[in-house]
Motif scaffolding. Structure first.
Motif, mmCIF file in Angstrom:
data_model
loop_
_atom_site.group_PDB
_atom_site.id
_atom_site.type_symbol
_atom_site.label_atom_id
_atom_site.label_comp_id
_atom_site.label_asym_id
_atom_site.label_seq_id
_atom_site.Cartn_x
_atom_site.Cartn_y
_atom_site.Cartn_z
ATOM 1 N N GLU A 131 0.828 -1.207 0.000
ATOM 2 C CA GLU A 131 0.000 0.000 0.000
ATOM 3 C C GLU A 131 0.862 1.257 0.000
ATOM 4 N N TYR A 208 -9.889 9.734 -0.753
ATOM 5 C CA TYR A 208 -10.770 8.832 0.006
ATOM 6 C C TYR A 208 -11.441 7.831 -0.929
ATOM 7 N N GLN A 211 -9.336 5.073 -1.662
ATOM 8 C CA GLN A 211 -8.992 4.323 -0.442
ATOM 9 C C GLN A 211 -7.560 4.581 0.017
ATOM 10 N N TYR A 213 -6.378 6.169 2.508
ATOM 11 C CA TYR A 213 -6.921 6.772 3.722
ATOM 12 C C TYR A 213 -5.901 7.637 4.472
ATOM 13 N N LYS A 239 -15.686 12.456 7.340
ATOM 14 C CA LYS A 239 -14.796 11.714 6.442
ATOM 15 C C LYS A 239 -13.416 11.523 7.083
ATOM 16 N N ARG A 242 -13.818 8.616 9.387
ATOM 17 C CA ARG A 242 -13.874 7.365 8.633
ATOM 18 C C ARG A 242 -12.491 6.934 8.150
ATOM 19 N N SER A 243 -11.702 7.901 7.717
ATOM 20 C CA SER A 243 -10.339 7.572 7.273
ATOM 21 C C SER A 243 -9.511 7.035 8.432
ATOM 22 N N ALA A 246 -10.563 3.521 9.197
ATOM 23 C CA ALA A 246 -10.045 2.588 8.198
ATOM 24 C C ALA A 246 -8.569 2.300 8.421
ATOM 25 N N MET A 247 -7.871 3.201 9.103
ATOM 26 C CA MET A 247 -6.449 3.005 9.416
ATOM 27 C C MET A 247 -6.266 2.322 10.775
ATOM 28 N N ASN A 248 -7.369 1.783 11.337
ATOM 29 C CA ASN A 248 -7.331 1.121 12.653
ATOM 30 C C ASN A 248 -6.942 2.088 13.772
ATOM 31 N N THR A 278 -20.626 5.877 11.565
ATOM 32 C CA THR A 278 -19.181 5.773 11.766
ATOM 33 C C THR A 278 -18.858 5.466 13.222
ATOM 34 N N GLN A 281 -19.341 1.781 13.666
ATOM 35 C CA GLN A 281 -18.266 1.019 13.033
ATOM 36 C C GLN A 281 -16.963 1.106 13.828
#
Length: 285
Positions: A131, A208, A211, A213, A239, A242-243, A246-248, A278, A281
């Protein structure tokens, strides 16, 4: 009366047995029959019976109650106990064998789980490296100088508004690659202009969608620095969260979402709905 008669009969039998035992114990000539040993054993058994009978008689005489004679089964009981002990030993042996098998299986399962965990870690590391390489390969052409071999064109309009609208049109046309390069050039050249923060927001949007992120999060942070009171600012906050998720980085995502109602209490219902999704999640408290 019956008890006395029974006792008397037992005493007579005892006397007779005692006499027989005495006679059996009288030394015989050396020429005695070879069965003398067997006779002696029989006499011993008779003496044992006599002792038991005497005990029964005395018990009946002392208590005046009928005496229940229980047959002697000592040897049978011993044999039964020995059989049960043998069965228990065999059962214990089987259980030990099963425990050893289970222990081996458990050790093997732990070893396989450890190997699987190591493989997952290795794959994750390789994926992160890929990545990063992909992100570098994507950003490098966008940041290349115009006219360089392999470089991609960037917005070079002297007018910030014109450059912004040009990049915005690429985004509306669905050309996310071109829009990303155009907004990257706009931020590079006109990041300090009044449209600079919004340019970062739309650059973050293109990242975004692809992906990317980590890059998107950086662009969103640049867009909402100072918490601007614009229509797109609340959406940029969501957003960004959310990013980060997505990056834990769930904790950072939750902190970002906590700021949304404080900074933008009048955010639209759609933005609030996306923020709630979000939070779920990211497993925010």
């Amino acid at each position: 009366m019956k008890l006395k008669s029974a006792a008397f009969a037992v005493l007579l039998a005892t006397s007779a047995l005692t006499s027989a035992a005495a006679i059996a114990q009288t030394p015989l000539p050396l020429e005695a029959d070879p069965l003398d040993d067997r006779s002696a054993r029989r006499v011993e058994r008779m003496e044992k019976v006599v002792r038991e009978l005497r005990s029964i008689v005395f018990q009946g005489r002392d208590t005046g109650k009928p005496v229940v004679v229980q047959p002697a089964e000592t040897e049978a009981m011993i044999q039964t106990m020995a059989t049960r002990v043998t069965d228990l030993e065999e059962s214990l042996t089987r259980l030990n064998s099963q425990n050893e098998t289970l222990g081996f299986d458990l050790t093997q399962a732990k070893r396989e789980a450890s190997d699987a965990k190591a493989q997952v870690a290795a794959l994750t590391e390789r994926l992160n490296a890929m990545e990063q390489k992909l992100a570098a390969a994507t950003v490098a052409p966008a940041m290349a100088e115009p006219g360089e071999p392999g470089g991609l064109p960037m917005a070079t309009d002297a007018d910030p508004e014109a450059a912004f609208q040009s990049a915005r049109q690429l985004l509306l046309n669905g050309d996310y690659d071109g829009a990303e390069r155009a907004f990257a050039g706009f931020v590079e050249q006109h990041g300090d202009s009044p449209k600079g923060a919004e340019g970062r927001y739309w650059l973050a949007e293109t990242l975004y969608v692809r992906q990317a992120y980590a890059d998107a999060a950086g662009a969103y942070i640049g867009a909402i620095r100072g918490w601007p009171k614009t229509a797109w600012a609340p959406d940029a906050v969501v957003k960004l969260a959310r990013s980060l998720a997505a990056m834990n980085r769930a904790a950072d995502a939750c902190k970002t979402l906590d700021e949304l109602p404080k900074r933008y209490p009048n955010a639209s219902a759609a933005v609030k709905s996306r923020a709630a999704t979000t939070r779920t999640q990211a497993k925010c408290a």
